[in-house]
Design a protein around this motif. Structure first.
Motif, PDB file in Angstrom:
ATOM      1  N   SER A  38       0.824  -1.215   0.000  1.00  0.00           N
ATOM      2  CA  SER A  38       0.000   0.000   0.000  1.00  0.00           C
ATOM      3  C   SER A  38       0.855   1.259   0.000  1.00  0.00           C
ATOM      4  O   SER A  38       0.487   2.268  -0.617  1.00  0.00           O
ATOM      5  CB  SER A  38      -0.901   0.029   1.230  1.00  0.00           C
ATOM      6  N   THR A  39       2.002   1.233   0.683  1.00  0.00           N
ATOM      7  CA  THR A  39       2.812   2.443   0.813  1.00  0.00           C
ATOM      8  C   THR A  39       3.307   2.931  -0.544  1.00  0.00           C
ATOM      9  O   THR A  39       3.395   4.134  -0.783  1.00  0.00           O
ATOM     10  CB  THR A  39       4.028   2.168   1.730  1.00  0.00           C
ATOM     11  N   ASP A  67       9.487  -9.033  -5.589  1.00  0.00           N
ATOM     12  CA  ASP A  67       8.955 -10.334  -5.162  1.00  0.00           C
ATOM     13  C   ASP A  67       7.676 -10.694  -5.906  1.00  0.00           C
ATOM     14  O   ASP A  67       7.091  -9.866  -6.597  1.00  0.00           O
ATOM     15  CB  ASP A  67       8.750 -10.356  -3.639  1.00  0.00           C
ATOM     16  N   GLY A 133       9.470  -1.003   0.468  1.00  0.00           N
ATOM     17  CA  GLY A 133       8.599  -0.748   1.597  1.00  0.00           C
ATOM     18  C   GLY A 133       9.197  -1.520   2.766  1.00  0.00           C
ATOM     19  O   GLY A 133      10.289  -2.089   2.656  1.00  0.00           O
ATOM     20  N   ILE A 134       8.494  -1.561   3.871  1.00  0.00           N
ATOM     21  CA  ILE A 134       8.983  -2.348   5.012  1.00  0.00           C
ATOM     22  C   ILE A 134       7.787  -3.010   5.695  1.00  0.00           C
ATOM     23  O   ILE A 134       6.727  -2.394   5.841  1.00  0.00           O
ATOM     24  CB  ILE A 134       9.783  -1.454   6.005  1.00  0.00           C
ATOM     25  N   HIS A 139      10.672  -6.767   7.494  1.00  0.00           N
ATOM     26  CA  HIS A 139      11.094  -7.393   6.233  1.00  0.00           C
ATOM     27  C   HIS A 139      11.178  -6.375   5.103  1.00  0.00           C
ATOM     28  O   HIS A 139      10.477  -5.363   5.093  1.00  0.00           O
ATOM     29  CB  HIS A 139      10.225  -8.604   5.855  1.00  0.00           C
ATOM     30  N   GLY A 141      11.235  -6.686   0.727  1.00  0.00           N
ATOM     31  CA  GLY A 141      10.830  -7.758  -0.172  1.00  0.00           C
ATOM     32  C   GLY A 141      10.036  -8.722   0.689  1.00  0.00           C
ATOM     33  O   GLY A 141       9.193  -8.320   1.493  1.00  0.00           O
ATOM     34  N   PHE A 142      10.327 -10.001   0.552  1.00  0.00           N
ATOM     35  CA  PHE A 142       9.721 -10.984   1.464  1.00  0.00           C
ATOM     36  C   PHE A 142      10.831 -11.674   2.260  1.00  0.00           C
ATOM     37  O   PHE A 142      10.741 -12.855   2.581  1.00  0.00           O
ATOM     38  CB  PHE A 142       8.878 -11.993   0.697  1.00  0.00           C
ATOM     39  N   ARG A 168      -5.643  -8.729   4.140  1.00  0.00           N
ATOM     40  CA  ARG A 168      -6.639  -7.717   3.773  1.00  0.00           C
ATOM     41  C   ARG A 168      -6.805  -7.609   2.258  1.00  0.00           C
ATOM     42  O   ARG A 168      -7.812  -7.093   1.775  1.00  0.00           O
ATOM     43  CB  ARG A 168      -6.248  -6.353   4.366  1.00  0.00           C
ATOM     44  N   LYS A 203       4.419   1.240  11.546  1.00  0.00           N
ATOM     45  CA  LYS A 203       5.751   0.935  11.002  1.00  0.00           C
ATOM     46  C   LYS A 203       6.867   1.504  11.890  1.00  0.00           C
ATOM     47  O   LYS A 203       8.050   1.281  11.622  1.00  0.00           O
ATOM     48  CB  LYS A 203       5.892   1.497   9.584  1.00  0.00           C
TER      49      LYS A 203
HETATM   50  C1  GLP Z   1       4.646  -6.888   1.353  1.00  0.00           C
HETATM   51  C2  GLP Z   1       5.763  -6.747   0.326  1.00  0.00           C
HETATM   52  C3  GLP Z   1       6.856  -5.813   0.822  1.00  0.00           C
HETATM   53  C4  GLP Z   1       6.247  -4.536   1.350  1.00  0.00           C
HETATM   54  C5  GLP Z   1       5.332  -4.840   2.503  1.00  0.00           C
HETATM   55  C6  GLP Z   1       4.732  -3.619   3.142  1.00  0.00           C
HETATM   56  O1  GLP Z   1       4.914  -7.796   2.340  1.00  0.00           O
HETATM   57  N1  GLP Z   1       6.345  -8.000   0.010  1.00  0.00           N
HETATM   58  O2  GLP Z   1       7.758  -5.535  -0.239  1.00  0.00           O
HETATM   59  O3  GLP Z   1       7.285  -3.678   1.787  1.00  0.00           O
HETATM   60  O4  GLP Z   1       4.284  -5.652   1.967  1.00  0.00           O
HETATM   61  O5  GLP Z   1       3.498  -3.338   2.580  1.00  0.00           O
HETATM   62  P1  GLP Z   1       2.585  -2.103   2.963  1.00  0.00           P
HETATM   63  O6  GLP Z   1       3.183  -0.934   2.270  1.00  0.00           O
HETATM   64  O7  GLP Z   1       1.250  -2.480   2.400  1.00  0.00           O
HETATM   65  O8  GLP Z   1       2.592  -1.963   4.432  1.00  0.00           O
END
Ligand code: GLP
Length: 271
Positions: A38-39, A67, A133-134, A139, A141-142, A168, A203
């Motif tokens: 989402s970020t 990923d 993102g995180i 984490h 990526g994954f 979600r 976060k």
């Molecule tokens: C997933 C992706 C990550 C991403 C994380 C955070 O797990 N594999 O690469 O950083 O979601 O997502 P969000 O930005 O929705 O919190």
């Protein structure tokens, strides 16, 4: 490390899109590493808006996503390929053949998929800018807690908390994978520049561990401490647990003054 603290998610997206636009201005055929989640959506929306205003073009850009889930049927709306089509690729002039995912189809050997993905990145000249993102557990990526900090693209089992956080995006009757292919930490660290986005209070602990915690496989994003050109773009909520928050803001003001005098960091550091 560069730690930029901005007012909100919209301001973070502006900074992110700005970094991509600056890169494309000096290297129109740049190789971008892309993230889902989402970020990153706000960053992609801002990029689409700049494309529509003729400020940027993706015609010669090559992309590698971090990923992809394993086990979804091809074209599934929850796949990261579909996410990227929806949020960015369908709205800009990118050549779809230049967009890459570590997709592992039924019958594929994940080890081969991983090593071929690494080879493709090298063939493309390496990643110029990796967007990240995180996860709440740190984490990127994954790469889940405990992953090797020297890891390469491979198959990973997701933690229960990641499966829960991402549930979600799946409806009740959908199959939700617990396996994914992901670039490794070593792959990510080879990008010439990384920009990690984090917004929201949920976060804040992961961000604190990544920037100020010890280098540790427990918080995979802490590996970015080893990167010479890693940027974190945070909103106030995500930055709220940082001990050195005031210092980062002061240092950034100083950096801006230096850049006004000596030129922008892309010019200074090159690609
Ligand atoms: C997933 C992706 C990550 C991403 C994380 C955070 O797990 N594999 O690469 O950083 O979601 O997502 P969000 O930005 O929705 O919190």
């Amino acid at each position: 490390m560069e730690v930029l603290i901005v007012e909100n998610a919209a301001a973070a997206a502006m900074v992110g899109a700005g970094r991509v636009a600056e890169l494309l201005a000096i290297k129109p055929n740049a190789v971008l590493g892309l993230a889902t989640g989402s970020t990153s959506i706000a960053v992609y929306q801002e990029l689409v808006s700049r494309y529509r205003r003729n400020h940027i073009s993706f015609a010669n850009v090559v992309t590698f996503n971090l990923d992809e889930y394993v086990g979804l049927i091809s074209g599934s709306p929850q796949s990261y390929r579909s996410f990227m089509d929806r949020e960015l690729f369908d709205h800009v002039d990118i050549c779809i053949e230049n967009t890459h995912f570590p997709a592992c189809h039924p019958g594929d050997n994940p080890r081969l998929v991983g090593s071929e993905y690494e080879a493709k990145i090298i063939d493309a000249g390496g990643i110029d800018l990796q967007i990240l993102g995180i996860g709440r557990n740190g984490h990127i990526g994954f790469n889940e807690p405990g992953s090797s900090l020297s890891s390469r693209t491979r198959i990973k089992t997701l933690t229960e908390s990641t499966v829960h956080d991402n549930s979600r995006l799946f409806s009740e009757n959908d199959f939700q994978p617990h396996l994914a292919m992901t670039m490794g930490i070593a792959t990510i660290l080879e990008a010439r520049r990384t920009v990690l986005f984090a917004t929201g209070k949920h976060k804040a602990a992961a961000v604190r561990d990544a920037i100020e915690g010890p280098l540790s496989a427990r918080c995979q994003a802490s590996a970015l401490q080893l990167h010479e050109r890693a940027t974190f773009v945070l909103d106030e909520a995500a930055a709220s647990l940082l001990e050195y928050k005031d210092y980062y803001q002061w240092a950034n003001a100083e950096n801006e003054a230096l850049m006004r005098e000596f030129g922008h960091f892309y010019e200074l550091q090159g690609f």
